[in-house]
Design a protein around this motif. Structure first.
Motif, mmCIF file in Angstrom:
data_model
loop_
_atom_site.group_PDB
_atom_site.id
_atom_site.type_symbol
_atom_site.label_atom_id
_atom_site.label_comp_id
_atom_site.label_asym_id
_atom_site.label_seq_id
_atom_site.Cartn_x
_atom_site.Cartn_y
_atom_site.Cartn_z
ATOM 1 N N PRO A 2 20.087 7.467 12.769
ATOM 2 C CA PRO A 2 20.100 8.311 13.978
ATOM 3 C C PRO A 2 21.395 8.157 14.762
ATOM 4 O O PRO A 2 22.009 7.096 14.786
ATOM 5 N N VAL A 3 21.787 9.245 15.411
ATOM 6 C CA VAL A 3 22.979 9.237 16.257
ATOM 7 C C VAL A 3 22.551 9.396 17.712
ATOM 8 O O VAL A 3 21.488 9.936 18.005
ATOM 9 N N ASP A 4 23.393 8.924 18.622
ATOM 10 C CA ASP A 4 23.089 9.021 20.042
ATOM 11 C C ASP A 4 23.109 10.469 20.515
ATOM 12 O O ASP A 4 23.937 11.278 20.073
ATOM 13 N N CYS A 5 22.197 10.769 21.427
ATOM 14 C CA CYS A 5 22.158 12.090 22.060
ATOM 15 C C CYS A 5 21.823 11.886 23.536
ATOM 16 O O CYS A 5 20.654 11.929 23.926
ATOM 17 N N PRO A 6 22.832 11.639 24.378
ATOM 18 C CA PRO A 6 22.561 11.485 25.809
ATOM 19 C C PRO A 6 21.927 12.755 26.390
ATOM 20 O O PRO A 6 22.390 13.867 26.113
ATOM 21 N N ILE A 7 20.883 12.577 27.162
ATOM 22 C CA ILE A 7 20.190 13.698 27.802
ATOM 23 C C ILE A 7 20.182 13.447 29.301
ATOM 24 O O ILE A 7 19.557 12.499 29.776
ATOM 25 N N HIS A 8 20.870 14.289 30.046
ATOM 26 C CA HIS A 8 20.952 14.145 31.495
ATOM 27 C C HIS A 8 19.734 14.806 32.154
ATOM 28 O O HIS A 8 19.077 15.669 31.557
ATOM 29 N N PRO A 9 19.413 14.439 33.388
ATOM 30 C CA PRO A 9 18.249 15.027 34.065
ATOM 31 C C PRO A 9 18.375 16.542 34.220
ATOM 32 O O PRO A 9 19.467 17.076 34.422
ATOM 33 N N ALA A 10 17.255 17.216 34.122
ATOM 34 C CA ALA A 10 17.232 18.670 34.290
ATOM 35 C C ALA A 10 17.496 19.048 35.737
ATOM 36 O O ALA A 10 17.059 18.358 36.672
ATOM 37 N N THR A 11 18.209 20.148 35.931
ATOM 38 C CA THR A 11 18.488 20.685 37.256
ATOM 39 C C THR A 11 17.310 21.549 37.702
ATOM 40 O O THR A 11 16.742 22.283 36.885
ATOM 41 N N PRO A 12 16.916 21.500 38.965
ATOM 42 C CA PRO A 12 15.838 22.383 39.427
ATOM 43 C C PRO A 12 16.161 23.850 39.152
ATOM 44 O O PRO A 12 17.313 24.279 39.277
ATOM 45 N N LEU A 13 15.169 24.609 38.775
ATOM 46 C CA LEU A 13 15.372 26.027 38.503
ATOM 47 C C LEU A 13 15.677 26.780 39.801
ATOM 48 O O LEU A 13 15.149 26.434 40.859
ATOM 49 N N PRO A 14 16.510 27.817 39.730
ATOM 50 C CA PRO A 14 16.840 28.581 40.931
ATOM 51 C C PRO A 14 15.686 29.491 41.341
ATOM 52 O O PRO A 14 14.785 29.755 40.540
ATOM 53 N N PRO A 15 15.713 29.995 42.569
ATOM 54 C CA PRO A 15 14.678 30.948 42.976
ATOM 55 C C PRO A 15 14.689 32.183 42.079
ATOM 56 O O PRO A 15 15.759 32.703 41.727
ATOM 57 N N SER A 16 13.528 32.661 41.715
ATOM 58 C CA SER A 16 13.441 33.833 40.837
ATOM 59 C C SER A 16 14.064 35.061 41.499
ATOM 60 O O SER A 16 14.622 35.930 40.820
ATOM 61 N N GLU A 17 13.995 35.125 42.822
ATOM 62 C CA GLU A 17 14.575 36.271 43.544
ATOM 63 C C GLU A 17 16.080 36.328 43.349
ATOM 64 O O GLU A 17 16.670 37.417 43.213
ATOM 65 N N LEU A 18 16.737 35.167 43.297
ATOM 66 C CA LEU A 18 18.180 35.123 43.093
ATOM 67 C C LEU A 18 18.539 35.621 41.697
ATOM 68 O O LEU A 18 19.484 36.391 41.516
ATOM 69 N N VAL A 19 17.773 35.204 40.698
ATOM 70 C CA VAL A 19 18.020 35.642 39.322
ATOM 71 C C VAL A 19 17.781 37.148 39.197
ATOM 72 O O VAL A 19 18.526 37.854 38.516
ATOM 73 N N ASP A 20 16.758 37.661 39.876
ATOM 74 C CA ASP A 20 16.493 39.104 39.859
ATOM 75 C C ASP A 20 17.682 39.883 40.428
ATOM 76 O O ASP A 20 18.045 40.949 39.907
ATOM 77 N N ARG A 21 18.275 39.373 41.496
ATOM 78 C CA ARG A 21 19.445 40.044 42.078
ATOM 79 C C ARG A 21 20.623 40.038 41.106
ATOM 80 O O ARG A 21 21.364 41.024 40.995
ATOM 81 N N LEU A 22 20.786 38.934 40.381
ATOM 82 C CA LEU A 22 21.883 38.840 39.423
ATOM 83 C C LEU A 22 21.737 39.860 38.299
ATOM 84 O O LEU A 22 22.738 40.380 37.793
ATOM 85 N N ARG A 23 20.517 40.150 37.906
ATOM 86 C CA ARG A 23 20.289 41.102 36.814
ATOM 87 C C ARG A 23 20.685 42.530 37.198
ATOM 88 O O ARG A 23 20.711 43.413 36.349
ATOM 89 N N LYS A 24 20.983 42.744 38.459
ATOM 90 C CA LYS A 24 21.419 44.068 38.917
ATOM 91 C C LYS A 24 22.928 44.128 39.120
ATOM 92 O O LYS A 24 23.449 45.125 39.630
ATOM 93 N N LEU A 25 23.632 43.063 38.723
ATOM 94 C CA LEU A 25 25.073 42.978 38.972
ATOM 95 C C LEU A 25 25.839 42.864 37.657
ATOM 96 O O LEU A 25 25.530 42.014 36.824
ATOM 97 N N ALA A 26 26.854 43.696 37.487
ATOM 98 C CA ALA A 26 27.696 43.609 36.297
ATOM 99 C C ALA A 26 28.583 42.368 36.357
ATOM 100 O O ALA A 26 28.947 41.891 37.440
ATOM 101 N N THR A 27 28.954 41.867 35.193
ATOM 102 C CA THR A 27 29.861 40.716 35.153
ATOM 103 C C THR A 27 31.201 41.044 35.799
ATOM 104 O O THR A 27 31.839 40.172 36.393
#
Length: 224
Positions: A2-27
């Protein structure tokens, strides 16, 4: 062995409303309001993206040896619904690190998109079974499965720094990245930019688009 695989703590998920707004914006809007440097250039949609579609979500970051997908498999096991898998594979495109089976599994895990700074394969299967896929290239050559790698760590994605939990947006033009701590600010600015461009479109259609800024920016030199 086996080889090492460092796993850092998960980041809290963002508000769903923020992600919904992003889906309406072009890159392009995000890039314009964020210094025109938010884009991971060279990573384009290769499968699954519907014309006009925008995908968005928090990054699940993976750093792997180029051409190796052992830790990418582990990342899929750890993925939370709505995340965007971001694989930093060094930009090498001679060997795929993700294909149809992994793409199908990513769908069952609820991932919003797959972003690979490297190559993928099985485009037809990815198109039919996977979330939208962005990559630097396509290769039928399969991956190694030896590691090493690291999960939920800071990565470089086609030259752009991405931390786990940063907001990733993808459309037909490619990928944009927003640092998590500035997400609300950048989203609000991009929404303002979208409204301004909509006003310009109406002016173009009406024949009233103000072009005076062009001559103001140029020193016209009349030649004999």
């Amino acid at each position: 062995m086996p080889v090492d695989c460092p796993i850092h703590p998960a980041t809290p998920l963002p508000p769903s409303e923020l992600v919904d707004r992003l889906r309406k914006l072009a890159t392009s809007l995000i890039s314009d309001v964020f210094g025109r440097w938010a884009g991971a250039t060279g990573l384009l949609p290769v499968a699954g993206l519907v014309p006009g579609q925008v995908v968005a979500g928090p990054a699940l970051t993976v750093r792997t040896r180029p051409g190796d997908n052992l830790v990418v498999h582990k990342a899929l096991d750890l993925a939370r619904p709505g995340e965007v898998l971001v694989v930093a594979g060094g930009g090498q495109t001679d060997r795929a690190v993700l294909g149809g089976l992994m793409g199908q599994y990513a769908t069952t895990r609820g991932l919003a998109a797959l972003v690979v700074d490297g190559a993928v394969r099985d485009r037809a299967d990815l198109a039919a079974l996977a979330p939208p896929v962005f990559a630097a290239g396509v290769s039928h050559l399969g991956p190694y499965k030896d590691g090493p790698g690291e999960l939920r760590c800071p990565v470089a994605l086609a030259g752009v720094a991405v931390a786990d939990g940063d907001l990733v947006v993808g459309d037909e033009d490619g990928i944009a990245v927003i640092p998590r701590g500035r997400a609300e600010e950048i989203v609000a600015l991009a929404e303002e930019k979208r409204s301004a461009e909509e006003a310009e479109r109406r002016a173009i259609a009406a024949g009233t688009w103000d072009r005076a800024w062009i001559d103001a920016a140029l020193r016209m030199v009349e030649l004999p």
